[in-house]
Design an enzyme around this catalytic site. Structure first.
Site, PDB file in Angstrom:
ATOM      1  N   GLY A  54       0.844  -2.893  -1.884  1.00 54.81           N
ATOM      2  CA  GLY A  54      -0.135  -3.980  -1.871  1.00 54.81           C
ATOM      3  C   GLY A  54       0.035  -4.851  -3.100  1.00 54.81           C
ATOM      4  N   CYS A 155       6.616   8.701  -1.945  1.00 52.41           N
ATOM      5  CA  CYS A 155       6.850   7.655  -2.941  1.00 52.41           C
ATOM      6  C   CYS A 155       5.635   7.554  -3.836  1.00 52.41           C
ATOM      7  CB  CYS A 155       7.110   6.315  -2.259  1.00 52.41           C
ATOM      8  SG  CYS A 155       7.376   4.937  -3.414  1.00 52.41           S
ATOM      9  N   HIS A 197      16.699   5.294  -2.292  1.00 50.97           N
ATOM     10  CA  HIS A 197      15.267   4.984  -2.312  1.00 50.97           C
ATOM     11  C   HIS A 197      14.944   4.035  -3.468  1.00 50.97           C
ATOM     12  CE1 HIS A 197      10.899   6.364  -1.919  1.00 50.97           C
ATOM     13  NE2 HIS A 197      10.904   5.749  -3.100  1.00 50.97           N
ATOM     14  N   GLU A 198      15.486   4.335  -4.659  1.00 56.69           N
ATOM     15  CA  GLU A 198      15.219   3.490  -5.829  1.00 56.69           C
ATOM     16  C   GLU A 198      15.891   2.127  -5.702  1.00 56.69           C
ATOM     17  OE1 GLU A 198      12.915   4.447  -7.682  1.00 56.69           O
ATOM     18  OE2 GLU A 198      12.909   6.498  -6.906  1.00 56.69           O
ATOM     19  N   HIS A 201      13.708  -0.219  -3.912  1.00 51.39           N
ATOM     20  CA  HIS A 201      12.642  -0.806  -4.728  1.00 51.39           C
ATOM     21  C   HIS A 201      13.119  -2.090  -5.411  1.00 51.39           C
ATOM     22  CE1 HIS A 201       9.254   1.864  -4.430  1.00 51.39           C
ATOM     23  NE2 HIS A 201       9.975   2.926  -4.724  1.00 51.39           N
TER      24      HIS A 201
END
Length: 235
Positions: A54, A155, A197-198, A201
């Site tokens: 968010g 996460c 995964h990183e 980001h």
């Protein structure tokens, strides 16, 4: 940047939900205040916590770090701070956007202490190996084995939930270390999953963008819902 289409989209949802033919001025005023009168966030990056889904920073594409900045005291302190939040949050990988910085930086550490309670069979099946503290600055990733492995993921920016996600079996990353020296890092199995995964980001992606939707669950579903099996009801 705020898009007015979001405001109009919100109006449309209110219409659909209420099944009304029009929206009152009060409804529009309330919706307007939701978007424009947000509480000013007192915390400034780098955060002492992991920001949650968010937060707009998690959807931004991170910027490259100027190599001249790497040697500065401020940048080195920020790297230490990133690691501090990782340790305090009891996680094994953390990207700069998760502490409010849209930088192409992430850190990984997977110690034997962390793995001590993981059964050897699980470690073997998931290809889980320890990894010393490693910083990745301006990383470039290449998938070296596109075979996908599917496991549950969590996460720090989506607390209390998990889902199944497919990730490549083997990857290779070229990056700069914390002192600006280039290196090449190869990983497979669980470490490849963490790094992938990183890397997401840094692109403004979350695992929810890759997950199998029907596997998305709250971690403590059974405890929170308190299912009474005998009566087959939820208390």
């Amino acid at each position: 940047m705020f898009k007015y289409s979001n405001l109009f989209g919100g109006c449309a949802k209110i219409i659909q939900k209420s099944n009304a033919r029009f929206i009152s001025f009060r409804s529009i005023k309330k919706l307007y205040s939701m978007y424009f009168n947000k509480t000013i966030e007192t915390a400034k990056p780098p955060y002492d916590f992991i920001c949650q889904v968010g937060n707009p920073i998690l959807r931004q594409k991170a910027s490259l770090i100027d190599i001249k900045e790497i040697q500065t005291v401020e940048f080195q302190k920020t790297l230490d701070h990133l690691y501090k939040v990782l340790r305090e949050s009891d996680t094994v990988g953390l990207a700069a956007p998760q502490i409010g910085l849209a930088w192409q930086v992430f850190v990984i550490e997977l110690t034997e202490e962390t793995l001590k309670d993981v059964h050897p069979t699980i470690r073997l099946h998931c290809q889980i190996e320890p990894q010393p503290l490693t910083y990745f600055i301006n990383p470039e990733m290449e998938v070296t084995n596109s075979e996908e492995l599917i496991f549950h993921e969590t996460c720090g920016s989506i607390e209390y939930f998990h889902a199944e996600v497919a990730r490549p079996k083997e990857i290779q990353i070229k990056a700069l270390d914390r002192f600006g020296k280039s290196f090449c890092w190869k990983a497979e199995g669980w470490l490849a999953r963490i790094a992938h995964h990183e890397m997401d980001h840094l692109k403004g992606l979350l695992y929810t963008d890759r997950m199998f939707p029907l596997t998305f669950e709250y971690n403590n579903w059974d405890k929170k819902n308190n299912i009474d099996e005998e009566k087959n009801i939820i208390k």
